[in-house]
Enzyme design. Structure first.
Site, PDB file in Angstrom:
ATOM      1  N   ASP A  32       0.823  -1.217   0.000  1.00  0.00           N
ATOM      2  CA  ASP A  32       0.000   0.000   0.000  1.00  0.00           C
ATOM      3  C   ASP A  32       0.862   1.274   0.000  1.00  0.00           C
ATOM      4  O   ASP A  32       0.694   2.154   0.861  1.00  0.00           O
ATOM      5  CB  ASP A  32      -0.913   0.031   1.250  1.00  0.00           C
ATOM      6  CG  ASP A  32      -1.665  -1.276   1.474  1.00  0.00           C
ATOM      7  OD1 ASP A  32      -2.108  -1.866   0.481  1.00  0.00           O
ATOM      8  OD2 ASP A  32      -1.813  -1.680   2.643  1.00  0.00           O
ATOM      9  N   GLU A 239     -11.612  -0.058  -2.739  1.00  0.00           N
ATOM     10  CA  GLU A 239     -10.724   0.482  -1.696  1.00  0.00           C
ATOM     11  C   GLU A 239      -9.553   1.198  -2.363  1.00  0.00           C
ATOM     12  O   GLU A 239      -9.533   1.356  -3.577  1.00  0.00           O
ATOM     13  CB  GLU A 239     -10.211  -0.658  -0.791  1.00  0.00           C
ATOM     14  CG  GLU A 239      -9.373  -1.696  -1.519  1.00  0.00           C
ATOM     15  CD  GLU A 239      -8.986  -2.888  -0.644  1.00  0.00           C
ATOM     16  OE1 GLU A 239      -9.397  -2.976   0.519  1.00  0.00           O
ATOM     17  OE2 GLU A 239      -8.253  -3.759  -1.156  1.00  0.00           O
TER      18      GLU A 239
HETATM   19  O1  FUB Z   1      -3.054  -3.552   3.684  1.00  0.00           O
HETATM   20  C1  FUB Z   1      -4.340  -3.829   4.140  1.00  0.00           C
HETATM   21  C2  FUB Z   1      -5.351  -3.541   3.104  1.00  0.00           C
HETATM   22  O2  FUB Z   1      -5.087  -4.296   1.930  1.00  0.00           O
HETATM   23  C3  FUB Z   1      -5.393  -2.127   2.612  1.00  0.00           C
HETATM   24  O3  FUB Z   1      -5.961  -1.247   3.515  1.00  0.00           O
HETATM   25  C4  FUB Z   1      -6.133  -2.324   1.354  1.00  0.00           C
HETATM   26  O4  FUB Z   1      -6.135  -1.250   0.485  1.00  0.00           O
HETATM   27  C5  FUB Z   1      -5.445  -3.544   0.787  1.00  0.00           C
HETATM   28  O5  FUB Z   1      -4.299  -3.230   0.083  1.00  0.00           O
END
Ligand code: FUB
Length: 338
Positions: A32, A239
């Site tokens: 991320d 997301e």
């Molecule tokens: O790293 C945890 C979660 O996985 C992140 O918050 C999301 O965007 C995904 O990459």
């Protein structure tokens, strides 16, 4: 991220494809990557993946991260420095578990780190921590940001000096539980024929620790001006929001989660609406796809991750590759494996 399916075979050497970029660091797992240029140097604010021996579940419980390490480099291709622990979950008074994808910004001599973590009632909230240095260590505020919720905060500074926080993620990120900014523990994922859940935005106050306004939905429209349905899951928001500006236009990019694309949509102001344009990055090895887009020394870069080092979806490694625009402002789609 939510559901963990089997690691896809994208980019495995077994299918004849090779990664276009190598992991930026290999001594720890990182994911991320939110990259920013501060005083000419690139700083990356990633998640720090660990194997916490938590069984995989549909809500991403096995992404049980506990701290952040900030990385920095003088330029793409240069040596990457790990600055050590910048913030530990035990130093966040309200935190329960799962320190997920952060982002950071700078204002008036202070750096601000925005982070999502579940509170002690297991509800994802967003906090902020400050430091005089871009690499930390950061000190968390005693409470989460009032009115902020879910995961994947990303902070954007507009040319007029206003700061905006975008956030949200469905499935394990719990955004489906927030309707009209009210929490409903039973809030369900949308059905295929229902309008997809939308990401959120709010303008930050002058001290960057609260909102000046009620949280709003960010509308992402198809080319006909319609909101996506949940069944459009190869294009709808899941997301990993990111905002950047190019030639006066606002580019809102995000992951489609269960279809693993990184997409983008363009708008005329920070609130949108944004019109869907296409794919920035095709699915990578591993379930999640999460990125940032930043300019440095006259070139644009996509920071992203895959699972090249581990082959495990919750043990990722950050990477970078150049991002190019077409003359009409659209982004050339990247395939991380050739
Ligand atoms: O790293 C945890 C979660 O996985 C992140 O918050 C999301 O965007 C995904 O990459």
């Amino acid at each position: 991220a939510a559901l963990c399916l089997a690691v896809s075979s994208y980019g495995q050497s077994g299918n004849g494809k090779q990664p276009i970029s190598q992991p930026l660091v290999s001594h720890i797992y990182t994911a991320d990557p939110s990259a920013h240029v501060f005083k000419g140097r690139i700083y990356i604010y990633p998640s720090h993946d660990i194997d916490a021996a938590v069984k995989e579940d549909d809500d991403g419980g096995h992404f049980a991260m506990r701290d952040y390490h900030i990385l920095s480099l003088k330029k793409v291709g240069g040596k990457v420095k790990d600055h050590g622990v910048a913030l530990d979950i035990q130093d966040i008074p309200w935190a329960g578990r799962q320190l997920w994808a952060p982002d950071a910004t700078y204002k008036d001599g202070m750096y601000y780190l925005y982070f999502p973590v579940k509170d002690k009632q297991d509800v994802f909230r967003i906090g902020v921590a400050t430091s005089k240095k871009p690499q930390g260590p950061f000190k968390a505020e005693p409470e989460p940001i009032k009115g902020a919720y879910s995961i994947d905060p990303t902070v954007f500074k507009d040319d007029d000096g206003s700061f905006y926080l975008y956030f949200g993620g469905i499935w394990g990120g719990q955004l489906q539980r927030w309707n009209n900014n009210q929490y409903d523990p039973k809030g369900a994922l949308r059905k295929g024929n229902e309008t997809a859940v939308l990401p959120r935005v709010a303008k930050l106050s002058a001290d960057l620790k609260s909102f000046t306004e009620e949280v709003k939905e960010v509308k992402i429209l198809d080319k006909d001006g319609k909101l996506f349905l949940e069944s459009n899951n190869d294009k709808r928001f899941f997301e990993a929001a990111w905002m950047h500006k190019y030639n006066g236009k606002y580019y809102f990019s995000y992951s489609t989660g269960d279809t693993h694309n990184l997409c983008y949509a363009i708008g005329d102001n920070p609130y949108g609406p944004f019109t869907y344009q296409g794919i920035v990055l095709k699915p990578v090895q591993g379930w999640t796809n999460h990125h940032s887009i930043v300019e440095h020394q006259g070139k644009w870069y996509l920071f992203y991750h895959d699972v090249q080092l581990s082959g495990k979806t919750h043990l990722r490694n950050v990477k970078v590759t150049e991002l190019k625009y077409n003359p009409d402002g659209t982004i050339q789609t990247i395939d991380a494996y050739k």
